[in-house]
Write a protein that holds these residues in place. Structure first.
Motif, mmCIF file in Angstrom:
data_model
loop_
_atom_site.group_PDB
_atom_site.id
_atom_site.type_symbol
_atom_site.label_atom_id
_atom_site.label_comp_id
_atom_site.label_asym_id
_atom_site.label_seq_id
_atom_site.Cartn_x
_atom_site.Cartn_y
_atom_site.Cartn_z
ATOM 1 N N ARG A 228 1.031 -1.271 0.159
ATOM 2 C CA ARG A 228 -0.185 -0.182 -0.094
ATOM 3 C C ARG A 228 0.919 1.351 0.054
ATOM 4 N NH1 ARG A 228 -5.297 -1.433 3.875
ATOM 5 N NH2 ARG A 228 -5.371 -3.646 3.183
ATOM 6 N N TRP A 229 0.570 2.127 -0.846
ATOM 7 C CA TRP A 229 1.338 3.463 -0.775
ATOM 8 C C TRP A 229 0.284 4.487 -0.152
ATOM 9 C CZ3 TRP A 229 3.817 3.747 -6.379
ATOM 10 C CH2 TRP A 229 5.001 2.952 -6.369
ATOM 11 N N GLU A 271 6.051 -6.996 15.694
ATOM 12 C CA GLU A 271 5.232 -8.326 15.822
ATOM 13 C C GLU A 271 5.224 -8.948 14.609
ATOM 14 O OE1 GLU A 271 2.756 -5.657 18.899
ATOM 15 O OE2 GLU A 271 1.487 -6.433 16.936
ATOM 16 N N HIS A 272 5.362 -8.448 13.471
ATOM 17 C CA HIS A 272 5.066 -8.940 12.082
ATOM 18 C C HIS A 272 6.636 -8.712 11.118
ATOM 19 C CE1 HIS A 272 0.992 -10.206 12.740
ATOM 20 N NE2 HIS A 272 0.897 -8.785 13.451
ATOM 21 N N PRO A 273 7.278 -9.771 11.116
ATOM 22 C CA PRO A 273 8.531 -9.276 10.674
ATOM 23 C C PRO A 273 8.230 -9.519 8.904
ATOM 24 C CG PRO A 273 8.753 -11.203 12.217
ATOM 25 C CD PRO A 273 7.268 -10.813 12.003
ATOM 26 N N THR A 274 7.123 -9.723 8.509
ATOM 27 C CA THR A 274 7.072 -9.637 7.208
ATOM 28 C C THR A 274 6.808 -8.229 6.665
ATOM 29 O OG1 THR A 274 4.547 -9.839 7.253
ATOM 30 C CG2 THR A 274 5.959 -11.843 7.028
ATOM 31 N N LEU A 275 6.333 -7.388 7.566
ATOM 32 C CA LEU A 275 5.881 -5.944 7.235
ATOM 33 C C LEU A 275 7.319 -5.063 7.141
ATOM 34 C CD1 LEU A 275 3.358 -4.258 7.453
ATOM 35 C CD2 LEU A 275 3.846 -3.675 9.696
ATOM 36 N N ARG A 276 7.297 -4.218 5.869
ATOM 37 C CA ARG A 276 8.287 -3.224 5.609
ATOM 38 C C ARG A 276 7.813 -2.177 5.250
ATOM 39 N NH1 ARG A 276 11.153 -7.795 1.485
ATOM 40 N NH2 ARG A 276 11.836 -9.242 3.130
ATOM 41 N N ASP A 301 5.570 3.875 2.187
ATOM 42 C CA ASP A 301 5.579 2.357 1.310
ATOM 43 C C ASP A 301 5.459 1.200 2.245
ATOM 44 O OD1 ASP A 301 6.762 0.066 0.252
ATOM 45 O OD2 ASP A 301 7.352 1.234 -1.599
ATOM 46 N N VAL A 302 4.340 0.394 2.563
ATOM 47 C CA VAL A 302 4.363 -0.477 3.371
ATOM 48 C C VAL A 302 3.833 -1.767 2.627
ATOM 49 C CG1 VAL A 302 1.899 0.135 4.169
ATOM 50 C CG2 VAL A 302 3.253 -1.232 5.604
ATOM 51 N N ARG A 303 4.799 -2.695 3.051
ATOM 52 C CA ARG A 303 4.581 -4.124 2.083
ATOM 53 C C ARG A 303 4.462 -5.320 3.288
ATOM 54 N NH1 ARG A 303 7.578 -3.268 -3.430
ATOM 55 N NH2 ARG A 303 7.992 -1.106 -3.293
ATOM 56 N N SER A 304 3.769 -6.296 2.817
ATOM 57 C CA SER A 304 3.733 -7.496 3.669
ATOM 58 C C SER A 304 2.870 -8.615 2.966
ATOM 59 C CB SER A 304 2.750 -7.294 4.923
ATOM 60 O OG SER A 304 2.526 -8.213 5.638
ATOM 61 N N VAL A 309 -2.032 -7.800 8.033
ATOM 62 C CA VAL A 309 -1.113 -6.917 8.475
ATOM 63 C C VAL A 309 -1.073 -5.731 7.935
ATOM 64 C CG1 VAL A 309 1.407 -6.762 8.971
ATOM 65 C CG2 VAL A 309 0.251 -9.012 9.339
ATOM 66 N N LEU A 310 -1.343 -5.639 6.780
ATOM 67 C CA LEU A 310 -1.377 -4.188 5.907
ATOM 68 C C LEU A 310 -2.592 -3.564 6.524
ATOM 69 C CD1 LEU A 310 -0.457 -5.153 2.231
ATOM 70 C CD2 LEU A 310 0.947 -3.970 4.014
ATOM 71 N N ALA A 311 -3.553 -4.171 6.652
ATOM 72 C CA ALA A 311 -5.039 -3.687 7.227
ATOM 73 C C ALA A 311 -4.590 -3.095 8.716
ATOM 74 C CB ALA A 311 -6.117 -4.669 7.147
ATOM 75 N N SER A 312 -4.123 -3.860 9.474
ATOM 76 C CA SER A 312 -3.536 -3.454 10.746
ATOM 77 C C SER A 312 -2.982 -2.118 10.738
ATOM 78 C CB SER A 312 -3.076 -4.526 11.620
ATOM 79 O OG SER A 312 -3.747 -5.436 11.569
ATOM 80 N N PHE A 313 -1.800 -1.937 9.816
ATOM 81 C CA PHE A 313 -0.949 -0.886 9.685
ATOM 82 C C PHE A 313 -1.938 0.446 9.162
ATOM 83 C CE2 PHE A 313 1.040 2.351 7.121
ATOM 84 C CZ PHE A 313 2.337 2.583 7.755
ATOM 85 N N GLU A 314 -2.839 0.242 8.488
ATOM 86 C CA GLU A 314 -3.864 1.280 8.066
ATOM 87 C C GLU A 314 -4.635 1.948 9.207
ATOM 88 O OE1 GLU A 314 -5.483 1.660 4.071
ATOM 89 O OE2 GLU A 314 -7.384 2.337 4.737
ATOM 90 N N GLN A 315 -4.987 0.817 10.050
ATOM 91 C CA GLN A 315 -5.719 1.206 11.252
ATOM 92 C C GLN A 315 -4.649 2.027 12.125
ATOM 93 O OE1 GLN A 315 -8.946 0.693 11.737
ATOM 94 N NE2 GLN A 315 -8.490 2.117 13.365
ATOM 95 N N SER A 316 -3.492 1.598 12.294
ATOM 96 C CA SER A 316 -2.787 2.278 13.130
ATOM 97 C C SER A 316 -2.563 3.707 12.658
ATOM 98 C CB SER A 316 -1.465 1.388 13.427
ATOM 99 O OG SER A 316 -1.548 0.277 13.767
ATOM 100 N N LEU A 317 -1.972 3.817 11.310
ATOM 101 C CA LEU A 317 -1.878 4.992 10.542
ATOM 102 C C LEU A 317 -3.143 6.139 11.100
ATOM 103 C CD1 LEU A 317 -0.446 7.139 8.729
ATOM 104 C CD2 LEU A 317 -1.832 5.863 6.850
ATOM 105 N N ASP A 318 -4.275 5.642 10.949
ATOM 106 C CA ASP A 318 -5.436 6.164 11.131
ATOM 107 C C ASP A 318 -5.458 6.790 12.566
ATOM 108 O OD1 ASP A 318 -8.213 6.976 9.613
ATOM 109 O OD2 ASP A 318 -8.738 6.236 11.749
ATOM 110 N N THR A 319 -5.281 5.986 13.472
ATOM 111 C CA THR A 319 -5.482 6.271 14.889
ATOM 112 C C THR A 319 -4.381 7.232 15.315
ATOM 113 O OG1 THR A 319 -6.032 4.051 15.267
ATOM 114 C CG2 THR A 319 -4.825 5.172 17.368
#
Lengths: 425, 425
Positions: A228-229, A271-276, A301-304, A309-319
């Motif tokens: 996701r960009w 928590e998620h080593p696949t997240l970049r 630039d977030v990848r997984s 995990v990408l959805a959780s990232f977006e939630q965190s960004l929003d928060t």
């Protein structure tokens, strides 16, 4: 994917006819088109030198007995006939490079594909299905944004109209660049887009350090990680750095730093080593040492490989943005999103076998960190990829390097997979 | 600074001859040189339009009976003779503007000075000391960096040689710009630099919100806050945002964010309200959405009226960089430093009296957040400043505004101070 013993023997035969010296020669020859003194290659999409490189490939394919077609996005198809008119097996990659790229990114996948055709010819094999080697247009996306234009329009021809008005830095439209290509390649009959394919197989350099660190020659690519960009925009008020008290400021850079710092410190990353996560592109206004910035925009630039995990990232960004209590206005927008692209297990098993036969060692099952044309082809037909190691993980750089042995083993694996698929019912 | 009753009466007399309408007319006339449709002024240092503005001022000064001199840095001196050859009293400011500036920044100080000469003429006063109105060259520093070239070379002529090779964005050197100015102003005799001065007084708009917020018409400027400029450099390794695992990265932007976040969160900022911190200028390489940055440089502009607080800030910066444990290489360098410039108490008391007489209300004692030519003059002779309010604290902007009443009161205060000083022994 269980295959008859006979067909497996044919695949091994073709694999045995792959020649390292011939592959090396074609890599060296193609690298002369846009070749740089530092060993790198500068050959951006649909430039004069890229069209000369295409001509070199067309001539080579015709000598191998291929029919050559060009589609509406200037993708080239080098078709070796089969004994039936069943849907073909396609392999290949792209011939365009970054402004300063290496000799292998993209080029390797095409030349390994042509080496498979050489090996098929040398072993006098007629496959059931036709085999095509494809040259996808503008994978890199550096001259015309976005990238992977050729493969994405092949699978979804309606995208071409969107791309036509993209312009390069000199103002040339993609439409005009395509038109020049059609003029230069006027001798080629027009091929159709979105034709049924039995499978697509792409050999590529890894462009990362995983195979090298694992000391493994070949990688079976499970899929391409999701991406996701986002753009984050912080708007404040420009003011004099000397005369404006701290409590009277709306400092857009301070807001951006607060948000960015929370992003890089997110527990999710641990928590998620696949997240970049990469915050690579910044716009700062007025970008002056003694003026408080009124506008800062930065990219995420977030990848997984895990879509949740990408959805959780977006939630965190929003928060994070919602919890900001300063004076600036903050907002974010998602400018691109692509879910994890998973390749079918049946094909992965075939690639595993092919790599084992090619190198006498098991392949490493791995995820592709970068986008490839295979990502879009996976929307259209069963797709898989074979990776060879990149020294120090370096790519998009003149220093990009893969050993001759690894390039050879990758072409052997590709020969096995393509031949096997070309005998499928 | 106690003064004879007679001289105080003369100062009040001159103050009473300051005319708001005449001051308004000259502000409006000068604003036509480089005037913009939005009400702003674009008149960068030593450009053709700035030289035309100088010619307007020269003609005006000659009509007032002044001798006009030009020094080696093209500073203009409009000299009204005294009855003695004692060291003169100097007032004035700069005529150059930012690319988009207002009508008052700099211009006000010169025109208020010329209005004082008008008032002296109208009241038929011959002062003991000569009075000069000065036009300092390139205060803004936007065409040629650094700023305050005229005033800094006046007090330290050896600086001029350093400045000669500074170039504007079109490649013109400061040397060539000076040479053009001397050609255009060839009728002016050359004045000396670093001549003894009895005092320098500069009237200026505040360019900040302090007077407006306090609802006070005039400010007695105690001094100009100290400043340090640093560059922080973070060097990592560029790599693909998709293929490079988080634990294999040397991300220069991540390092920069970690440092920047600690700077903006420094307890020192809470403990010392005089401290002002701006991270305004950033260089990011390669500044691409999908590439990990290999180099980030950002500027620190830190100001305070307390030199020990600036020293504490530098200590904190050093500690933050030393405590960084990531993979990037970090360093900082101080590119400019200027201690707090304190104006002498005797002059402040005179300004206090002048403002009280001018506006019938006490002035606000305040610190200048911005640099001014007066900062360098303070290295050479007793120096002081008078501030008038800036609406919303806005400056370096077409919207820069001060009410006619405040501009008038400031000129009245200036007349009092200059006249009083010109009768000193």
């Amino acid at each position: 994917m269980s295959r008859a013993h006979t067909e497996a023997s044919i695949s091994e035969l073709v694999q045995s006819c792959v020649r390292a010296d011939r592959l090396q020669k074609s890599i060296a020859e193609l690298a002369t088109f846009g070749g740089r003194e530092d060993g790198g290659v500068s050959r951006q999409a649909l430039t004069a030198v890229e069209l000369e490189a295409r001509r070199y490939l067309i001539d080579k394919a015709r000598k191998l007995g291929c029919e050559v077609l060009i589609d509406a996005c200037a993708n080239l198809f080098f078709m070796r006939p089969g004994t039936t008119s069943l849907a073909p097996v396609l392999t290949g990659s792209h011939v365009d490079t970054q402004p300063v790229g290496g000799r292998l990114d993209g080029a390797y996948g095409i030349l390994a594909g042509l080496e498979v055709l050489e090996a098929l010819n040398d072993s006098n094999i007629k496959t059931k299905r036709p085999i095509g080697v494809v040259v996808w247009t503008n994978e890199e996306g550096c001259r015309f944004r976005p990238g992977t234009m050729g493969s994405s329009t092949f699978v979804a021809p309606e995208r071409l109209e969107e791309y036509q008005d993209c312009r390069d830095d000199s103002g040339t439209s993609f439409r005009d660049a395509l038109s020049s290509a059609f003029t230069r390649l006027h001798d080629l009959p027009r091929g159709a887009q979105k034709i049924p394919l039995h499978a697509f197989v792409e050999a590529h350099i890894e462009q990362g350090p995983v195979l090298e660190n694992a000391n493994v020659a070949l990688g079976t690519v499970i899929g391409i990680q999701g991406l996701r960009w986002y753009n984050v925009e912080c708007t404040g008020i420009a003011a004099h750095a000397g005369t404006t008290p701290m409590d009277a400021r709306s400092d857009a850079m301070t807001a951006a730093i607060i948000v960015a710092q929370q992003l890089i410190a997110l527990p999710l990353l641990q928590e998620h080593p696949t997240l970049r996560l990469t915050l690579g592109h910044w716009i700062i206004s007025p970008n002056s040492i003694n003026t408080i910035p009124d506008y800062v925009q930065f990219s995420i630039d977030v990848r997984s490989s895990e879509d949740n995990v990408l959805a959780s990232f977006e939630q965190s960004l929003d928060t994070i943005l919602n919890s900001y209590t300063g004076r600036c206005k903050l907002k974010y927008s998602c400018v691109f999103a692509r879910r994890f692209t998973r390749f079918p297990e049946q094909l992965l098993e075939l690639v595993d076998i092919a790599c084992l036969k090619a190198s006498s060692r098991p392949a490493l099952r791995m995820i592709s960190g970068a986008f490839h044309d295979a990502m879009y082809l996976a929307d259209h037909c069963p797709t898989c990829m074979i990776f060879v190691p990149s020294k120090d993980g370096i790519s998009h750089n003149a220093a990009e390097y893969t050993s001759n042995e690894h390039l050879y083993l990758g072409a052997r694996a590709l020969a096995y997979v393509v031949t096997a698929l070309a005998f499928d019912q």
